[in-house]
Design a protein around this motif. Sequence first.
Motif, mmCIF file in Angstrom:
data_model
loop_
_atom_site.group_PDB
_atom_site.id
_atom_site.type_symbol
_atom_site.label_atom_id
_atom_site.label_comp_id
_atom_site.label_asym_id
_atom_site.label_seq_id
_atom_site.Cartn_x
_atom_site.Cartn_y
_atom_site.Cartn_z
ATOM 1 N N LEU A 196 12.507 3.532 -2.683
ATOM 2 C CA LEU A 196 13.721 3.308 -2.535
ATOM 3 C C LEU A 196 14.578 3.173 -3.865
ATOM 4 O O LEU A 196 15.581 4.039 -4.296
ATOM 5 N N ILE A 197 14.222 2.580 -4.683
ATOM 6 C CA ILE A 197 14.393 2.229 -6.337
ATOM 7 C C ILE A 197 14.639 3.864 -6.949
ATOM 8 O O ILE A 197 15.786 4.135 -7.530
ATOM 9 N N ALA B 76 17.076 8.883 -8.631
ATOM 10 C CA ALA B 76 17.258 10.105 -8.424
ATOM 11 C C ALA B 76 18.773 10.593 -8.053
ATOM 12 O O ALA B 76 19.313 11.618 -8.386
ATOM 13 N N HIS B 77 19.157 9.818 -7.217
ATOM 14 C CA HIS B 77 20.541 10.144 -6.814
ATOM 15 C C HIS B 77 21.451 10.136 -7.700
ATOM 16 O O HIS B 77 22.652 11.043 -7.747
ATOM 17 N N LEU B 78 21.299 9.227 -8.689
ATOM 18 C CA LEU B 78 22.463 8.868 -10.005
ATOM 19 C C LEU B 78 22.348 10.070 -10.817
ATOM 20 O O LEU B 78 23.290 10.381 -11.142
ATOM 21 N N ILE B 79 21.130 10.603 -11.093
ATOM 22 C CA ILE B 79 20.953 11.699 -11.926
ATOM 23 C C ILE B 79 20.816 12.975 -11.237
ATOM 24 O O ILE B 79 20.339 14.014 -11.961
ATOM 25 N N LEU C 146 24.892 1.682 -2.533
ATOM 26 C CA LEU C 146 24.923 2.580 -3.654
ATOM 27 C C LEU C 146 25.293 4.160 -2.963
ATOM 28 O O LEU C 146 25.844 4.864 -3.564
ATOM 29 N N PHE C 147 24.486 4.375 -1.898
ATOM 30 C CA PHE C 147 24.763 5.687 -1.376
ATOM 31 C C PHE C 147 26.043 5.976 -0.808
ATOM 32 O O PHE C 147 26.813 6.960 -1.017
#
Lengths: 404, 288, 374
Positions: A363-364, A369-372, A59-60
């Motif tokens: 991690l989840i 947080a990364h996505l938003i 995902l990263f």
Amino acid sequence: MRNDHIRTDKIQIRRSETSSDVERLKAEREKTRKFKKGNRMMVVLGAVLILVFFFSTALFVTVSREHFHPAYLMELSRAQMMRFFNFITGAGAEGGIQFITCRNVMIVMAGACLAASGAVYQGVFKNILASPTTLGVMSGGSLGNILYALLFVSLSPVSAKLSDLSASSLSEIPLLDRNLQSFMVLLGCFMAVLTVVGITLILGRGRIRSDHLIITGIIFSSIIGSFSSLVQYYLIERNPADPRIDIIRSMTMGGFGNTYKPDQMMLMLGFLAPCVCALMSVAGRMDILALGDEQAATMGLNVVFFRNLIIAVNTVMTAVIIAFCGQIGFIGFIIPLAARRLVGPRFRRLLPASMLMGATLLLIIYDIAHLISMTAYMNVLTSALGSIVMVIALIRGGGVSRAD
Amino acid sequence: MRLEVSHLSCGYGKGKPLIKDVTFTVGSGDICCILGRNGVGKSTMFKTLLCLLPPAGGHILLDGEDITTWKAEKLADHIAYVAQSHTPPFPYLVEEMVMLGRMNHIGVFGRPGAKDEKIVDSLMRDLGIDYLRGRAYTEISGGERQMVMIARAMAQEPEILILDEPTANLDYGNRVIVLNTLKKLSLNGICTIFTTHDPEQALLLDAQTAIIIPGEPVVFGPSRIVVTEKNLKSAYNTTIRVVEIIDGEGNPVRVCLPMLNGGIPAADADQDIWKEGMGEIQNESVEQ
Amino acid sequence: MRIRTGNQRIQKTGARFSVFPVLILLAVFLFSLCFKVSEPGMIPVQAMSNLWTAVRLKIAELLHQPMALDRFEIIREQDFYYETIRRLKNSFVTLLSGAAVCAGGAVFQTMFRNPLASPNILGISTGVNLGTILFLYLFPTTAMGMLEQRYLYCFISAGILVGITMLAGWAAGRKLGNFSVMDMLVVGAVISQFGSVVTMYLQFRLEEIDVNLLTSYQEISMGIYVLTDTKSILTFLLLMTVSMGPMYLLRYRLNATVLEDMDARSMGVSTHRLRTAGMLCGAVLAVTALVACGDMGILSMAVPPVVRYLCRGADFRKILYYSICAGSILLLLARSLCSMIFVAGMALPVNFAISVLVLPLFVFAMSRQRSVYA
């Protein structure tokens, strides 16, 4: 059955013996069954963690690098393939996957250790609500950080933030200076634990009562919080572009922004691994401690020494996480709750299980947080999740008094 | 004043009632003692008598009026309640605590006046706790606390006083003080209903006694007749001897002694013995 | 002999309160009117004469006396007239806020039978802070002028937090059949923690919009700011009357909530309704005070236990009276003194000073209590 009043004692004894034998056998079978079940659960948890780890790395890669987005990857041109290959091996100019992996490892370590420390605090204070956040350890760390920022950070442009320096220039700075921030955080954490437990002892006149502990911890946190906003207020009033504001803020909000260098990862691991090993080695004794002070003392355990030792090791562990990743609230609270449901209350099992689960959860959360794009405010997300879980747990479990 | 309880069943909600078919009548100056093992439903019965729980069946009549339809304020003028001793979180003074009993006479927006002060003062002197007035309720001993709670209930000026295990956790001296107080109150015309785990107290006070036995109708009658070895055995599921001794003034006094070895272990409780005992109990109550 | 001692004691037990705290309060009030370091001080006589002038001016205006108005116009120009009036408003709002917040604390502690139950633990303070910052965040340009909306936001967010807290207490105690106060407190504490994290996050977002806005929020949250325009004061007074009135009338009745529910109901008191009334009054009092005067730290939690330790007995009338006096004295003093202590060229924030000063007192009082808290 009812009219054999005249039974010989022998028969009675034998009957009771056989029945107790059967019970014991049953109990043993139950135990082994549970043991096997626990082992299986551990494997499942490990598998889930590995899965999430890879998923999150993927995902990263896709989210953080635009040209590796799945839509782009569909186009399997040679140049694209080469670029991707270079990225994976770290050969290209992209910085490599190394840093993403490093960051993920950092997150895994932070989540695991926070969850473990929560489990240990809960065991030592015999209360499900004790965790680094509710005990004020997190706030203590941030207090140490504030003091560090106020006392030791010079405003000259030469020494900027440590994380901005490369490894070579880092080694030129004296050891004490380099780790001063961590030392201050550690000091703050210890101070917090001492203050909170001390006040609880005064309130309970020599006894640690769980409710007093939590409320003292929260009041302590709120006072530190107001001190923190006070300091920020002054700094902003004088100079809104003061670098010290950033140092204070990144600590209070939590995040993994500056922790992606392998040497930092190794440093963190070097501190955390001994702590975890130490805690694992005394896991059996923690079970005895959880029985209560008098009981543990009659079973031949030096209660005061062990409890203080465990609290000290645990606080060091928490402090290391805070020093590297800032405050990340409530992980240490939710995870042991869930882990206890899955594998039971024995520490030999509870500790590894909560470490695995903590790593997975963090991690989840980081992925979300990364996505938003709220990676700099991890504390907000984990606190939101934590307080919701806590309220539900209290309501369904029937309250603190029965949760002890 | 006459409290009639007829065919009363008590229990929580719509489930099976804990106690069924309680019938007894007490009047002014009576002492009524309720015996029964733990969890048999004594507290539930008290809650029903205080109209905190709706009765699952039957009637509670006070001078011919159904009290379950009364408002709490009106009920408080007639019936007062003393709970098992508890510690309030704040250090109320003893006199403030007793004054709280005047709440139903004071009104929602009122505050205690000279008349209330006078009543509380004389009450405390009558009960012999005058010496406690300036002390904090949290700092006095268990027996003194029980006396203060009785004084608080009496400040309501009730006709019926209900006490939930007034002698629990008290030593012999304090028990005697509390029991003497109950006797004194009954001489003043107060009807007293209390529970206890000590059948002797019923005998000592010569009280009307109700023995609650699970699954059976309640046995009610004067303690001399009702407190027998058989009744106690079925009530507590253990052997209890009732013996007569002579007190200092030459009067016969009955005492109860539990026997350690003669009891039937709970797990092996023999159904036949049960039935037998119950038959006799019923016979006895018929004789009355 | 016996009767005589009885009579003497009857006189002593009557609801007589010492006037001493009120005298101290007046002295502190005068002190806060007269002294302020950043501005010129004045002697008490001067302050009094200014106030007298103000009163006479108002009367003259009401009676349409242009002559008198002209005469006072001269005095108005010469003296620290406006300064006195400003300080009067400031001190007045401060005094009432301190009183209100401590009255709220006292009523919550009495009703929940727990000395830890107070507005700042139950989430009211956090709710007000959250409401204020949310409001500033949503209306960055016009925020400071919109008084009604600010009250609305603060009331709603405090209400939501307290509602969740109460609900948790009710749900946790449901199985046992009574309200679980300790669970409620713990939930309140954790929700406050969460609320403060969100507040901090919003502060950062606020700074991205405008640094000045952040500064004004910080002034509110640290208790430096006071609402002093006429409309605010009128709203404040209205809300105070609405909430303080019922509480004053119920002040003896509220004692009944300290007893167990069963006891109270057998005494003919409906604790349920009484609790609801007390809770509403206490919450409105606390929110109003916090909106008008900013955050006050642990003042509301600490004052009633200290008062309970200092005076014999725990009759709610007594506790209310002394808490109100002590709260207003402490807040007035803290504000006057904080305005004299300068850190980095700015006055010391009040809430921090109060927390640090009052916490040891609170811990001492709690540790000396004889009873067991449950």
